[in-house]
Write an enzyme that holds these catalytic residues in place. Sequence first.
Site, PDB file in Angstrom:
ATOM      1  N   ASN A  50       0.867  -1.187   0.000  1.00 35.83           N
ATOM      2  CA  ASN A  50       0.000   0.000   0.000  1.00 35.83           C
ATOM      3  C   ASN A  50       0.899   1.232   0.000  1.00 35.83           C
ATOM      4  OD1 ASN A  50      -1.844   2.017   0.463  1.00 35.83           O
ATOM      5  ND2 ASN A  50      -2.256   1.457   2.591  1.00 35.83           N
TER       6      ASN A  50
ATOM      7  N   LYS B 233       0.072   4.253  -0.268  1.00 35.02           N
ATOM      8  CA  LYS B 233      -0.585   5.432   0.313  1.00 35.02           C
ATOM      9  C   LYS B 233      -0.405   6.643  -0.609  1.00 35.02           C
ATOM     10  CE  LYS B 233       0.331   3.455   4.810  1.00 35.02           C
ATOM     11  NZ  LYS B 233       0.208   3.600   6.237  1.00 35.02           N
TER      12      LYS B 233
ATOM     13  N   HIS C  45      -9.572   1.246   4.826  1.00 38.37           N
ATOM     14  CA  HIS C  45      -8.289   1.408   5.524  1.00 38.37           C
ATOM     15  C   HIS C  45      -8.500   2.329   6.725  1.00 38.37           C
ATOM     16  CE1 HIS C  45      -4.150   2.467   6.417  1.00 38.37           C
ATOM     17  NE2 HIS C  45      -3.794   1.400   5.736  1.00 38.37           N
TER      18      HIS C  45
ATOM     19  N   GLU D  86      -6.799   4.666   7.889  1.00 37.49           N
ATOM     20  CA  GLU D  86      -6.533   6.092   7.658  1.00 37.49           C
ATOM     21  C   GLU D  86      -7.765   6.772   7.064  1.00 37.49           C
ATOM     22  OE1 GLU D  86      -2.905   5.502   5.494  1.00 37.49           O
ATOM     23  OE2 GLU D  86      -1.899   4.959   7.358  1.00 37.49           O
TER      24      GLU D  86
ATOM     25  N   GLU E  50      -5.694  -4.975  10.689  1.00 35.70           N
ATOM     26  CA  GLU E  50      -4.652  -3.965  10.884  1.00 35.70           C
ATOM     27  C   GLU E  50      -4.931  -3.183  12.171  1.00 35.70           C
ATOM     28  OE1 GLU E  50      -2.514  -2.822   7.079  1.00 35.70           O
ATOM     29  OE2 GLU E  50      -4.299  -1.581   7.165  1.00 35.70           O
TER      30      GLU E  50
ATOM     31  N   GLY F  74       2.353   2.131  10.774  1.00 34.14           N
ATOM     32  CA  GLY F  74       3.302   3.235  10.626  1.00 34.14           C
ATOM     33  C   GLY F  74       4.019   3.608  11.905  1.00 34.14           C
TER      34      GLY F  74
ATOM     35  N   SER G 161       3.289  -2.292  10.418  1.00 32.87           N
ATOM     36  CA  SER G 161       4.744  -2.307  10.632  1.00 32.87           C
ATOM     37  C   SER G 161       5.391  -3.647  10.266  1.00 32.87           C
ATOM     38  CB  SER G 161       5.078  -1.905  12.070  1.00 32.87           C
ATOM     39  OG  SER G 161       4.648  -0.577  12.319  1.00 32.87           O
TER      40      SER G 161
HETATM   41  C1  PEP Z   1      -0.831   0.087   5.960  1.00 34.24           C
HETATM   42  O1  PEP Z   1      -0.759   1.166   5.442  1.00 34.24           O
HETATM   43  O2  PEP Z   1      -1.806  -0.634   5.722  1.00 34.24           O
HETATM   44  C2  PEP Z   1       0.242  -0.337   6.852  1.00 34.24           C
HETATM   45  C3  PEP Z   1       0.142  -1.512   7.416  1.00 34.24           C
HETATM   46  O3  PEP Z   1       1.281   0.522   7.022  1.00 34.24           O
HETATM   47  P1  PEP Z   1       2.709   0.170   7.700  1.00 34.24           P
HETATM   48  O4  PEP Z   1       3.167  -1.136   7.098  1.00 34.24           O
HETATM   49  O5  PEP Z   1       3.581   1.312   7.343  1.00 34.24           O
HETATM   50  O6  PEP Z   1       2.482   0.018   9.163  1.00 34.24           O
END
Ligand code: PEP
Length: 248
Positions: free
Chosen positions: A5, A7, A90, A92, A160, A166, A206
């Site tokens: 992803n 983003k 997601h 975010e 998630e 992040g 992460s």
């Molecule tokens: C994500 O954006 O879905 C995500 C898991 O980000 P990160 O791997 O940076 O934690």
Amino acid sequence: MIVGNWKCNMRLDTAFRLTDDICQRLGEVEGIDVVLCPPFVYLATVESVITMSNIRLGAQDVHWEDDVAATGEVGPRQLEELCDYVIIGHSERRHALGETDDAVNRKVKAALAANLQPIMCVGETLEEREAGQMETILVGQIHGGLDGVEIPDGFVIAYEPVWAIGTGRAATADDAEGAIAIVRREVSGMFGAAKAETARVLYGGSVTPDNIAQFLDRETIDGGLVGGASLKVDVFCGIVEEALRLRA
Ligand code: PEP
């Protein structure tokens, strides 16, 4: 399944180069679905690079209608011309943009009707986890997102935890497995055990080449949704190569 992803990152030249580099290294990948999810504006470029490879394309969001007055949105039939997958719900979008379970539900239905495979994201915040609400949140997101949906075999859900995204603080494999058991239990309750068995449930938050194995070692975790680590060719390919090694 490993999903990158991107983003709201990249420029046209870096999007092209990253895709090209990933294709050189993983283009013939087999046995794992590798999906790149660039920003809308780079979908066509990425698609043109991956076209002769086994890498698949996904979008990061979708509107629930086509051919309507919805400025700034991209409809499912438009995405379907380029993509196989689309991330929906997601965190975010849920937390920064107020996306509701109802919106997620409409998007999932519209994506499936357009032959796109949703990657539906669920997960609790740190406050919710600390207040002992993780299970309630997951149950609500699964039921809200999938109400009235006929899920196909292989439906993809990404667990998630918001506190792991992040932050560099990944969940433990035990935490991920515990949450994913709730996800599977709810899917089984809604659609039956046989359908739930086919669902692909990913962990996201992460993920790195160093920690992906601890998640993929668990039988109930079918892959990873990768944010920050998907922006660098060596890191992203390292995750996929680790997944391939574990499958071998
Ligand atoms: C994500 O954006 O879905 C995500 C898991 O980000 P990160 O791997 O940076 O934690």
